[in-house]
Design a protein around this motif. Structure first.
Motif, mmCIF file in Angstrom:
data_model
loop_
_atom_site.group_PDB
_atom_site.id
_atom_site.type_symbol
_atom_site.label_atom_id
_atom_site.label_comp_id
_atom_site.label_asym_id
_atom_site.label_seq_id
_atom_site.Cartn_x
_atom_site.Cartn_y
_atom_site.Cartn_z
ATOM 1 N N ALA A 1 37.060 45.092 40.893
ATOM 2 C CA ALA A 1 35.979 44.512 40.092
ATOM 3 C C ALA A 1 36.131 43.006 39.987
ATOM 4 O O ALA A 1 35.150 42.279 39.857
ATOM 5 N N HIS A 2 37.357 42.536 40.059
ATOM 6 C CA HIS A 2 37.620 41.100 39.907
ATOM 7 C C HIS A 2 37.353 40.309 41.189
ATOM 8 O O HIS A 2 37.434 39.091 41.178
ATOM 9 N N PHE B 1 29.527 44.314 49.375
ATOM 10 C CA PHE B 1 29.538 45.754 49.633
ATOM 11 C C PHE B 1 28.286 46.393 49.046
ATOM 12 O O PHE B 1 27.606 47.190 49.709
ATOM 13 N N THR B 2 27.972 46.052 47.803
ATOM 14 C CA THR B 2 26.814 46.648 47.128
ATOM 15 C C THR B 2 25.514 46.293 47.847
ATOM 16 O O THR B 2 24.671 47.164 48.083
ATOM 17 N N TYR C 1 37.434 37.755 33.585
ATOM 18 C CA TYR C 1 36.306 36.844 33.808
ATOM 19 C C TYR C 1 35.577 37.220 35.102
ATOM 20 O O TYR C 1 34.349 37.347 35.119
ATOM 21 N N HIS C 2 36.322 37.406 36.181
ATOM 22 C CA HIS C 2 35.696 37.725 37.468
ATOM 23 C C HIS C 2 35.039 39.104 37.457
ATOM 24 O O HIS C 2 34.002 39.303 38.091
ATOM 25 N N THR D 1 31.248 39.830 38.380
ATOM 26 C CA THR D 1 30.860 40.845 39.351
ATOM 27 C C THR D 1 29.773 41.745 38.776
ATOM 28 O O THR D 1 28.763 42.021 39.440
ATOM 29 N N ILE D 2 29.979 42.194 37.568
ATOM 30 C CA ILE D 2 28.985 43.067 36.922
ATOM 31 C C ILE D 2 27.645 42.353 36.816
ATOM 32 O O ILE D 2 26.602 42.906 37.200
ATOM 33 N N ARG D 3 27.663 41.131 36.304
ATOM 34 C CA ARG D 3 26.415 40.361 36.182
ATOM 35 C C ARG D 3 25.732 40.197 37.545
ATOM 36 O O ARG D 3 24.516 40.369 37.656
#
Length: 183
Positions: free
Chosen positions: A36-37, A45-46, A76-77, A81-83
């Motif tokens: 995730a980071h 990838f997404t 933080y990263h 990534t989520i955003r």
């Protein structure tokens, strides 16, 4: 991997989704990757998965913030990534594997002993870090979180468990109240 592995992987995933959808028209699909980071990798990838025509409804990531050399940067990263996935790909994200220690890890996980600033490796630190992350997540496209091995109190994982072993009993840690209260 992007050129040689991903196309074949996505073709298999898309064929599976097509078969499932032929039986259940309302089926929802997700997958899960680690890191995730590592925003750039996860976003690439997404995007590639979506471009392959895989019907991605929700993207999954792993997050063990204290496992990284810099837990503050890792957290933080992961948020970046989520955003990015939510904003650029239009899909929600779930944390498919998550753990934050409630004590100093031991055994094979003894290196995962670096707390995120403000969240000590204590039961209250575990609860506060999880609550703050979930509160942030609900405002930023996180659809859920799945603690990894929440009841495992063996082989060095006891630091990350949502329970504390007392004799033969497992006593819930404060983080369970956090997870009960999030809707």
């Amino acid at each position: 991997a992007r050129e040689h592995l991903w196309p074949g992987q996505f073709a298999l995933m898309s064929a599976l989704a097509k078969g499932i959808s032929s039986v259940d028209k309302e089926a929802k699909f997700s997958t899960h990757i680690t890191w995730a980071h590592q925003s750039e990798f996860a976003l690439a990838f997404t995007k590639s998965l979506i471009a392959s025509a895989f019907p991605l409804d929700c993207m999954g990531l792993s997050l063990y913030p204290t496992s990284e050399a810099s837990p503050d940067e890792s957290f933080y990263h992961a948020k970046q990534t989520i955003r990015s996935i939510v904003q650029e790909c239009g899909v929600k994200v779930f944390i498919a594997e998550y753990a934050y220690p409630a004590q100093e890890p031991s055994g094979v996980y003894k290196e995962w002993n670096k707390p995120v600033t403000g969240y000590p490796l204590t039961p209250s630190g575990q609860a506060a870090s999880t609550e703050d992350f979930l509160t942030w997540g609900m405002e930023n496209g996180l659809s859920g979180i799945r603690p990894w091995a929440p009841d495992l109190v063996l082989h060095g994982w006891e630091a990350f468990s949502l329970f504390e072993k007392q004799g033969i009993k497992l006593i819930p840690r404060p983080v369970l109240n956090v997870l009960r209260g999030i809707e």
